[in-house]
Design an enzyme around this catalytic site. Structure first.
Site, mmCIF file in Angstrom:
data_model
loop_
_atom_site.group_PDB
_atom_site.id
_atom_site.type_symbol
_atom_site.label_atom_id
_atom_site.label_comp_id
_atom_site.label_asym_id
_atom_site.label_seq_id
_atom_site.Cartn_x
_atom_site.Cartn_y
_atom_site.Cartn_z
ATOM 1 N N ASN A 1 41.527 36.293 42.495
ATOM 2 C CA ASN A 1 42.044 35.644 41.297
ATOM 3 C C ASN A 1 43.474 35.219 41.576
ATOM 4 O O ASN A 1 44.199 35.898 42.314
ATOM 5 C CB ASN A 1 42.022 36.638 40.128
ATOM 6 C CG ASN A 1 42.580 36.044 38.836
ATOM 7 O OD1 ASN A 1 42.222 34.949 38.435
ATOM 8 N ND2 ASN A 1 43.486 36.773 38.192
ATOM 9 N N HIS B 1 46.979 34.714 39.698
ATOM 10 C CA HIS B 1 47.610 35.131 38.445
ATOM 11 C C HIS B 1 49.066 34.685 38.468
ATOM 12 O O HIS B 1 49.768 34.909 39.461
ATOM 13 C CB HIS B 1 47.513 36.656 38.302
ATOM 14 C CG HIS B 1 48.147 37.185 37.066
ATOM 15 N ND1 HIS B 1 47.558 37.078 35.827
ATOM 16 C CD2 HIS B 1 49.331 37.819 36.879
ATOM 17 C CE1 HIS B 1 48.358 37.638 34.917
ATOM 18 N NE2 HIS B 1 49.432 38.082 35.529
ATOM 19 N N SER C 1 50.616 35.373 42.106
ATOM 20 C CA SER C 1 49.971 36.307 43.043
ATOM 21 C C SER C 1 48.495 35.959 43.195
ATOM 22 O O SER C 1 47.850 35.584 42.209
ATOM 23 C CB SER C 1 50.055 37.751 42.499
ATOM 24 O OG SER C 1 51.378 38.110 42.151
ATOM 25 N N ASP D 1 43.833 42.116 36.301
ATOM 26 C CA ASP D 1 45.024 41.751 37.096
ATOM 27 C C ASP D 1 45.587 42.942 37.874
ATOM 28 O O ASP D 1 46.781 42.989 38.166
ATOM 29 C CB ASP D 1 46.110 41.177 36.175
ATOM 30 C CG ASP D 1 45.601 39.960 35.409
ATOM 31 O OD1 ASP D 1 45.999 39.798 34.250
ATOM 32 O OD2 ASP D 1 44.775 39.221 35.978
HETATM 33 C C1 GRF Z 1 47.117 29.026 36.305
HETATM 34 O O1 GRF Z 1 48.465 29.195 35.931
HETATM 35 C C2 GRF Z 1 46.570 30.334 36.796
HETATM 36 O O2 GRF Z 1 47.499 31.119 37.500
HETATM 37 C C3 GRF Z 1 46.198 31.022 35.508
HETATM 38 O O3 GRF Z 1 45.698 30.007 34.664
HETATM 39 C C4 GRF Z 1 46.241 28.763 35.081
HETATM 40 C C5 GRF Z 1 45.104 27.863 35.425
HETATM 41 O O4 GRF Z 1 45.594 26.593 35.586
HETATM 42 N N1 GRF Z 1 45.222 32.035 35.727
HETATM 43 P P1 GRF Z 1 44.583 25.472 36.163
HETATM 44 O O5 GRF Z 1 43.362 25.460 35.247
HETATM 45 O O6 GRF Z 1 44.217 25.865 37.569
HETATM 46 O O7 GRF Z 1 45.379 24.191 36.099
#
Ligand code: GRF
Length: 203
Positions: A106, A108, A135, A144
């Site tokens: 994932n 994050h 991360s 997370d």
């Molecule tokens: C990103 O900031 C990611 O880290 C978080 O949600 C957002 C997704 O953005 N989990 P996208 O859909 O990839 O533009």
């Protein structure tokens, strides 16, 4: 090397993966894009790239488990080597996490273990930290909380508001995700019994 991508929203991280594959920087293929939201723009990006896209709407199912079983049943049928959660906004249940341990990561938007959960940029601003970032971590049953593979840092600048900080972090997410996927595709990085291994050695 087959990658399945889970996304709930805009899909800019998915797009970063697709662009890296197109430009030869990532030797992999996206086997499918899967979402909990049929209207997710990420699915449009998949269709534009002629990649299978599947969505299962939670409200069409009688329980969280039933929805998750349907969605991950389709993920499994794509036979991915790796599942990438890129803006997938639902908690994944322990049984599914267990089934994909070591094969699901994932991204994050915080420097874990700081600022788990949602609204991470707001959390960072409220905490008054001077540094923030993003991360990539292996997904475990703790939200997370899985072993961190890689991180990218950005400064928090005076006058930053949530959108400004979020944009600065997002700009680092894309290269971080691609670089991390290159490591995973090369199989140099894997999840060992007590954490991340690089060339078989604990990181
Ligand atoms: C990103 O900031 C990611 O880290 C978080 O949600 C957002 C997704 O953005 N989990 P996208 O859909 O990839 O533009």
């Amino acid at each position: 090397y087959r990658i399945a991508v889970l996304a709930s929203g805009r899909g800019s991280n998915l797009q970063a993966i697709l662009d890296a594959i197109t430009t030869g920087r990532l030797d992999a293929q996206v086997a499918g894009v899967f979402s909990d939201r049929p209207a997710a723009p990420a699915l449009e990006r998949a269709r534009a790239a002629r990649i299978p896209a599947f969505a299962a709407e939670p409200r069409d199912f009688g329980s969280r488990d039933a929805h998750e079983a349907e969605l991950f049943g389709h993920v499994a049928r794509a036979e991915p080597d790796l599942v990438v959660c890129a803006g997938y906004m639902r908690l994944i249940g322990a049984a599914t996490v267990e089934a994909w341990t070591g094969r699901m990561v994932n991204i994050h938007p915080s420097l874990l273990p700081a600022f788990k959960g949602l609204h991470t940029h707001r959390q960072a601003l409220q905490a008054g930290v001077a540094e923030h970032g993003c991360s990539v971590h292996y997904v475990t049953a703790e939200l997370d909380g899985g072993p961190v593979v890689s991180q990218a840092r950005v400064p928090v600048l005076p006058g930053d508001d949530e959108p400004a900080l979020a944009a600065r972090v997002l700009g680092r997410e894309h290269p971080l995700l691609v670089a991390t996927l290159r490591l995973l595709v090369s199989r140099r990085v894997q999840l060992g019994p007590s954490g991340v291994l690089l060339d078989g050695e604990p990181l």
